[in-house]
Design an enzyme around this catalytic site. Structure first.
Site, PDB file in Angstrom:
ATOM      1  N   GLU A 232     -50.677  57.882   7.766  1.00 22.98           N
ATOM      2  CA  GLU A 232     -49.927  58.771   6.869  1.00 22.98           C
ATOM      3  C   GLU A 232     -50.720  60.055   6.649  1.00 22.98           C
ATOM      4  O   GLU A 232     -51.913  60.015   6.387  1.00 22.98           O
ATOM      5  CB  GLU A 232     -49.709  58.040   5.545  1.00 22.98           C
ATOM      6  N   ASP A 234     -50.585  63.029   4.131  1.00 19.87           N
ATOM      7  CA  ASP A 234     -49.995  63.595   2.917  1.00 19.87           C
ATOM      8  C   ASP A 234     -50.288  65.091   2.875  1.00 19.87           C
ATOM      9  O   ASP A 234     -51.350  65.524   2.436  1.00 19.87           O
ATOM     10  CB  ASP A 234     -50.553  62.906   1.673  1.00 19.87           C
ATOM     11  N   GLU A 237     -48.891  66.189  -2.191  1.00 14.45           N
ATOM     12  CA  GLU A 237     -48.511  65.306  -3.301  1.00 14.45           C
ATOM     13  C   GLU A 237     -48.832  66.089  -4.554  1.00 14.45           C
ATOM     14  O   GLU A 237     -49.999  66.440  -4.791  1.00 14.45           O
ATOM     15  CB  GLU A 237     -49.283  63.995  -3.250  1.00 14.45           C
ATOM     16  N   HIS A 248     -54.616  59.808   5.630  1.00 13.64           N
ATOM     17  CA  HIS A 248     -54.918  58.372   5.561  1.00 13.64           C
ATOM     18  C   HIS A 248     -54.726  57.807   6.973  1.00 13.64           C
ATOM     19  O   HIS A 248     -53.756  58.168   7.650  1.00 13.64           O
ATOM     20  CB  HIS A 248     -53.924  57.616   4.667  1.00 13.64           C
TER      21      HIS A 248
END
Length: 459
Positions: A232, A234, A237, A248
């Site tokens: 993932e 990101d 956020e 991640h």
């Protein structure tokens, strides 16, 4: 209403096919324009669309409107086991604006937080960008590329998260790998991320009904025996008070993978699972600059601004090893360079590199699972395989979003490096409070562009 003969034939077909597509609500994907740019800065508009994640969709018996799942519980008479449930139940189309508060206009997508629909009250949403076919997710490889979008999060208070990110899920939502999944990307199936979420109702074409436990705090959610894992990225956020960019990665798996037990990395086994749940985050406030992003600050969250994220490789090619993730902003025609880390004993980093991650983890006393799972090179490998674009708005029933915008963990002094992540009170973010007091919150993503480094913004 279907005639009885048609219903019978549908029921018989379900025995053969498994997880079905419902026909009681038409599925019309909202259109969304994005732009692909070239090195010269010329951008071409692409007509695309979005689809709602299957977890939010109405799940009912194939042959009737009887719910397979109501509130946070399965009907065990329809769903006694994973295979039977997938055979008996269908995912239906979505009323995007009326039920879910999801609207598009040109290149803009708006996600409302709480929507009081004709049959239910909906909390949050998660949508994916589809390719030109409308039946597969558009996959991105951003190595030696940049990804840019505008965001208006002026109406996102403490405790909420407007997230834009990439996950390594199958372009077809898992249909080819799991033939019992007949709904596919068109109906938002196949979700995964590095938290290996166990609240997903259908995983690998089967219902996640085994050992399902309804949530004590969320009337719409529960957890099953299985989770669904993948790498993932990101990009964003954030709420009006804080923001983080966080890669991640996972090791030992390729793409969307079902987990159980230790593989999911729950509780005390957080660092024993497939994936790096902590990630390597760059949050300006957490890295020591409390004046950079927020209402009236350098990046002023009271109004719209542009977020640019660049994925630099070791040899400046799309096949090189990912070695740096850079961030900059544009607001009111001004390019704003990222903030720098300000703690003594650590370099003045303004981007994510493996050295930054290692030094940050050491400074904060955090477990360096990002490095042990492969670091930035692993993130680059995930992009090479292709990653789907996700946009969402959500609240946090686990820890009230304190990890993003407040002091976390709460039993450590806020003066300790890495604990303070934003200005929000440690008492903020309780879902029952934000849902009742900030139901009209929303986030708008617009003007999505992607292309070679330097091609997507004026500078």
């Amino acid at each position: 209403m279907f005639p009885k003969v048609t219903l019978l034939s549908l029921a018989l077909a379900a025995v053969v096919y498994g997880q079905q597509v419902g026909t009681l609500t038409a599925e019309n994907h909202p259109q969304l324009q994005v732009q692909q740019c070239t090195s010269g800065g010329s951008c071409t508009t692409q007509s695309r669309s979005i689809t709602l994640d299957s977890n939010w969709r109405w799940t009912h018996e194939v042959s009737s409107s009887t719910n397979c799942y109501t509130g946070n519980e399965w009907d065990t008479s329809i769903c006694p086991d994973p295979t039977t449930c997938a055979t008996n139940c269908a995912l239906d189309g979505a009323d995007y604006s009326g039920t879910y508060g999801i609207t598009t206009s040109g290149n803009a997508l708006t996600l409302k937080f709480v929507t009081h629909g004709p049959y239910s009250t909906n909390i949050g949403s998660r949508v994916y960008l589809l390719d030109s076919s409308g039946s597969k997710y558009q996959l991105f490889n951003l190595k030696n590329q940049e990804f840019t979008f505008d965001v208006d999060m002026s109406n996102l208070p403490c405790g909420l998260n407007g997230a834009l990110y990439f996950i390594q899920m199958d372009a077809d939502g898992g249909m080819a790998r799991f033939p019992t999944n007949k709904a596919g990307a068109k109906y938002g199936t196949g979700y995964c991320d590095t938290q290996c979420p166990q609240d997903i109702k259908f995983i690998n074409g089967q219902a996640n009904v085994l050992n399902w436990v309804p949530s004590d705090t969320d009337v719409n959610a529960g957890t099953g025996e299985y989770g669904t894992c993948c790498s993932e990225m990101d990009i964003w956020e954030a709420n009006s008070q804080a923001a983080a960019v966080t890669p991640h990665v996972c090791s030992g798996i390729t793409g969307q993978t079902r987990c159980s037990g230790t593989q999911c990395g729950d509780g005390d086994e957080r660092y024993d699972g497939f994936c790096d749940k902590d990630g390597c985050d760059f949050n300006s406030w957490r890295m020591g600059d409390q004046t950079f992003l927020g209402p009236g600050k350098t990046v002023n969250t009271n109004s719209k601004f542009t977020v640019v994220t660049q994925f630099l490789t070791s040899d400046n090619t799309t096949t090189g090893t990912l070695h740096e993730i850079r961030r900059l902003y544009v607001q009111n025609g001004k390019v704003i360079q990222n903030s720098k880390t300000t703690f003594p004993g650590i370099s003045a980093y303004d981007s994510i590199t493996d050295n930054f991650c290692n030094d940050q983890k050491a400074l904060f006393g955090d477990t360096n699972s990002f490095e042990s799972k492969g670091g930035l090179a692993a993130m680059g490998s995930a992009f090479e395989a292709g990653m789907a674009l996700v946009m969402s708005i959500w609240d946090d029933h686990a820890v009230n979003m304190l990890w993003l915008d407040s002091d976390y963990p709460t039993d450590a002094p806020a003066s300790q490096p890495g604990i303070s992540r934003g200005p929000c009170a440690t008492t903020s973010g309780q879902p029952s409070v934000v849902e009742s007091q900030s139901g009209d919150a929303y986030v708008t993503y617009s003007n999505i562009k992607f292309g070679p480094i330097g091609s997507t913004y004026a500078h």
